[in-house]
Design a protein around this motif. Structure first.
Motif: not given
Length: 137
Positions: A121-137
């Motif tokens: 339908n043309g909609q953009w959707l978040v499909t996956l997030t990968t968080d690295d809680w062992t590193k800081t930024c």
């Protein structure tokens, strides 16, 4: 890079809804979350909210994000971000703070990689997030 801007807007909307949902995890946030996320990502967020509500826990504040598109493919954008939960609170049912310490494994500021896909339908959707809680930024 118009696609990247639309994908980033979807990701930004997703966080806006998540912050609202985390403040009131006992409400039904299915429709709102599914406006911005799909599949496993939507399911895992909704399950997390359900678990928080069952435990009587909730969060406050707005998550800081600074997303940037790092890979643009047809109908798939990869975004990197430094998710910043420094200003978020996390509480039990009595209102007592239960926020984890800012250490490896629970850094308040941590890197994340996100995939946002374009659907039929043309909609953009978040499909996956990968968080690295062992590193800081």
């Amino acid at each position: 890079m118009a696609e990247a801007q639309v994908a980033i807007a979807a990701y930004t909307g997703y966080w806006r809804v998540l912050d609202q949902a985390l403040a009131e995890p006992g409400e039904d946030w299915s429709a709102e979350i599914k406006q911005y996320a799909t599949g496993t990502e939507a399911d895992s967020s909704l399950e997390y909210l359900k678990q928080l509500a069952a435990a009587g826990q909730y969060a406050s504040g707005s998550t800081g994000i600074s997303p940037r598109a790092t890979k643009v493919e047809p109908a798939l954008i990869t975004i990197t971000d430094c998710v910043d939960k420094t200003d978020n609170g996390f509480f039990d049912k009595s209102g007592q703070s239960i926020k984890a310490p800012d250490v490896s494994g629970s850094f308040y500021r941590h890197p994340s990689e996100i995939q946002v896909g374009q659907y039929v339908n043309g909609q953009w959707l978040v499909t996956l997030t990968t968080d690295d809680w062992t590193k800081t930024c």
